[in-house]
Design an enzyme around this catalytic site. Structure first.
Site, PDB file in Angstrom:
ATOM      1  N   GLU A   1      43.095 -53.551 -28.890  1.00 11.05           N
ATOM      2  CA  GLU A   1      42.204 -54.041 -30.154  1.00 11.05           C
ATOM      3  C   GLU A   1      42.604 -55.717 -30.265  1.00 11.05           C
ATOM      4  OE1 GLU A   1      42.843 -52.026 -34.114  1.00 11.05           O
ATOM      5  OE2 GLU A   1      42.600 -54.024 -34.850  1.00 11.05           O
TER       6      GLU A   1
ATOM      7  N   ASP B   1      46.398 -56.307 -31.997  1.00 15.04           N
ATOM      8  CA  ASP B   1      45.357 -56.874 -32.936  1.00 15.04           C
ATOM      9  C   ASP B   1      45.282 -58.190 -33.245  1.00 15.04           C
ATOM     10  OD1 ASP B   1      43.566 -56.808 -35.199  1.00 15.04           O
ATOM     11  OD2 ASP B   1      44.614 -55.613 -36.269  1.00 15.04           O
TER      12      ASP B   1
HETATM   13 MN    MN Z   1      41.750 -55.739 -35.960  1.00 12.71          MN
END
Ligand code: MN
Length: 324
Positions: free
Chosen positions: A14, A286
């Protein structure tokens, strides 16, 4: 210390970037990301690779930052998504050893979105697609209008990644006001993202989409957006008399995968392992929304898991689910 990690391939799934044409269309709160974060998001070269190297990340599966193409009208979304995906393909083609991709989809035009998913998977080698929050700022993705996308995902055997976006203005007004002014993190990773994406996950199960498409695979980031922790309770509540029949916990556990994006917590990870099993947990950072990629890889180094399970989380599960 690093007995095993140095030998383990690390795939992080991600990891965000900004395409300039698409990010220029972001308005309001969505357009506010600036400074160092924006610089990192726009970088698909030196800066990014340096941090990947420092943290021991071999491959980033790239996805656009929220809300990607979800708030664009149908015609604009179709045109922009195609261009964005083509440019992302060029990035991956230049460094196939370091980058893979999730597509953006023009969800405002579901049939075109299904076709774009097929095009990016079949012709560009993408691994699936990421969908961010409410389409048009108002429609949850479980709505029947979007099912052509799920039908195609099943046909192609690729997962769809449901990613948060800033919640609906009514939710901000009723649930988060006035605190979000002093604590803007409440709009996103501090709570708003979680409310909306957990709701999307619950609605997916209730919609019956998994009965219609029994091989559909959904990924949630952030260790499942609280849902693994709540599975027993939701299941129990929905089993009481008066509810339509639904095997909530079983359905969720069969169709959902979760990633570690932005959530490097031993107890939260343990909960996911106990509810879903190690085979459904994939590594993600992330990027660039955590301060340093090392937070993720160093956490994986010290977490009390067997070497075999670490290998599954760090690359094995991604290799299987995304065919890498
Ligand atoms: Mn994200």
């Amino acid at each position: 210390m690093a007995i095993t990690r140095d030998k383990l391939r690390v795939i992080a799934i991600e990891e965000h970037y900004y395409d300039r044409e698409l990010a220029a269309l972001f308005t309001g709160l969505d357009g506010k990301t600036g400074g160092k974060l924006r610089e990192k998001l726009e970088d698909l070269g030196e800066l990014r690779l340096k941090e990947m190297d420092e943290a021991g990340v071999d491959v980033q599966v790239l996805s656009h930052g929220a809300p990607a193409t979800q708030k664009l009208d149908g015609a604009t979304a179709v045109r922009v998504a195609r261009a964005v995906n083509d440019r992302l393909h060029q990035t991956c083609k230049a460094r196939p050893d370091r980058f893979a991709a999730f597509a953006v989809l023009p969800t405002a035009d579901p049939r075109a979105a299904a076709d774009e998913l097929a095009r990016t998977v079949n012709e560009l080698g993408f691994k699936g697609a990421m969908i961010h929050g409410l389409t048009g700022g108002e429609h949850f993705i479980d709505d029947a209008r979007f099912w052509p996308i799920f039908e195609r995902a099943q046909q192609l055997d690729v997962p769809l990644y449901l990613h948060p976006a800033i919640p609906h203005p009514a939710v901000i007004d009723t649930y988060l006001k006035p605190y979000h002014e002093r604590f803007p993190g409440l709009l996103n990773a501090g709570w708003g993202f979680t409310i909306e994406t957990a709701t999307a996950g619950i609605r997916m199960v209730l919609s019956g989409v998994f009965e219609k498409y029994p091989n559909l695979k959904i990924i949630l980031g952030h260790l499942g957006e609280t849902l693994p922790y709540l599975l027993w309770r939701i299941d129990h509540a929905l089993s009481r008399p008066g509810n339509a029949p639904v095997a909530f916990r079983d359905t969720f556990s069969r169709h959902f995968y979760v990633t570690t994006s932005g959530f490097f917590s031993d107890p939260a990870m343990l909960c996911c392992i106990q509810e879903l099993g190690i085979d459904r947990i994939l590594f993600a950072i992330d990027w660039p929304f955590v301060d340093s990629s090392k937070l993720g890889t160093q956490w994986m180094e010290r977490i009390m898991l067997s070497a075999e399970d670490k290998a599954k989380v760090l690359h094995g599960n991604a290799a299987r689910l995304l065919r890498m």
